[in-house]
Motif scaffolding. Structure first.
Motif, PDB file in Angstrom:
ATOM      1  N   ARG A  39       0.842  -1.201   0.000  1.00  0.00           N
ATOM      2  CA  ARG A  39       0.000   0.000   0.000  1.00  0.00           C
ATOM      3  C   ARG A  39       0.877   1.250   0.000  1.00  0.00           C
ATOM      4  NH1 ARG A  39      -2.673   3.513   3.409  1.00  0.00           N
ATOM      5  NH2 ARG A  39      -4.807   3.948   2.796  1.00  0.00           N
ATOM      6  N   ARG A  98       2.274   1.849  -3.455  1.00  0.00           N
ATOM      7  CA  ARG A  98       1.261   2.401  -4.379  1.00  0.00           C
ATOM      8  C   ARG A  98       1.078   3.900  -4.114  1.00  0.00           C
ATOM      9  NH1 ARG A  98      -1.573  -2.160  -2.768  1.00  0.00           N
ATOM     10  NH2 ARG A  98      -3.184  -0.922  -1.768  1.00  0.00           N
ATOM     11  N   ILE A  99       1.003   4.284  -2.831  1.00  0.00           N
ATOM     12  CA  ILE A  99       0.857   5.694  -2.485  1.00  0.00           C
ATOM     13  C   ILE A  99       2.095   6.471  -2.920  1.00  0.00           C
ATOM     14  CG2 ILE A  99       0.714   7.322  -0.545  1.00  0.00           C
ATOM     15  CD1 ILE A  99      -1.048   5.158   0.874  1.00  0.00           C
ATOM     16  N   ALA A 141      -4.331   5.216  -1.610  1.00  0.00           N
ATOM     17  CA  ALA A 141      -3.742   4.310  -2.598  1.00  0.00           C
ATOM     18  C   ALA A 141      -4.641   4.116  -3.814  1.00  0.00           C
ATOM     19  CB  ALA A 141      -3.442   2.948  -1.952  1.00  0.00           C
TER      20      ALA A 141
END
Length: 127
Positions: A8, A11-12, A110
């Protein structure tokens, strides 16, 4: 690495990198009054250094999301991502995540379908 294999935080971080590299397209950009009062050449150099910022450390990026950085102007007038011995000005940049209407914090930073990013560039003295 496929999108499903990314954490996560990664992705962020990738979405935040995209926001920095495509300011005004992949995010909303806000410059504070102090930054807007700087000479145009300084403002341009600040934006360039935000776009290319890659000096992430556990101190400035504890969650691995690449959403904050500091940029310094030395007494010689040169801007850098590395802190000089004698600092004239310090600028911060920060990415915050909101819902699509920019009313509340994003429920899932995300997920780009439900998140808008706002990148703020400010002088440290304005923090």
């Amino acid at each position: 690495m496929s999108g499903a294999a990314l954490t996560r935080a990664e992705r962020i971080a990738r979405l935040n990198d995209r926001a920095r590299r495509a300011m005004g397209i992949a995010c909303v950009v806000v410059a504070t009054e102090g930054v807007r009062a700087l000479p145009e050449a300084d403002q341009s150099r600040l934006r360039e250094l935000v776009e290319t910022f890659d000096v992430f450390t556990p101190d400035n990026d504890p969650y691995g999301e690449r959403d904050f950085g500091a940029i310094y102007q030395g007494l010689d007038g040169v801007w850098s991502t590395l802190r000089p011995a004698d600092v004239a000005l310090t600028a911060f940049w920060k990415i915050d995540t909101y819902d699509r209407e920019l009313r509340f914090g994003s429920e899932d930073p995300a997920d780009p379908a439900m998140t808008r990013r706002v990148l703020t560039i400010m002088l440290a003295s304005e923090y």
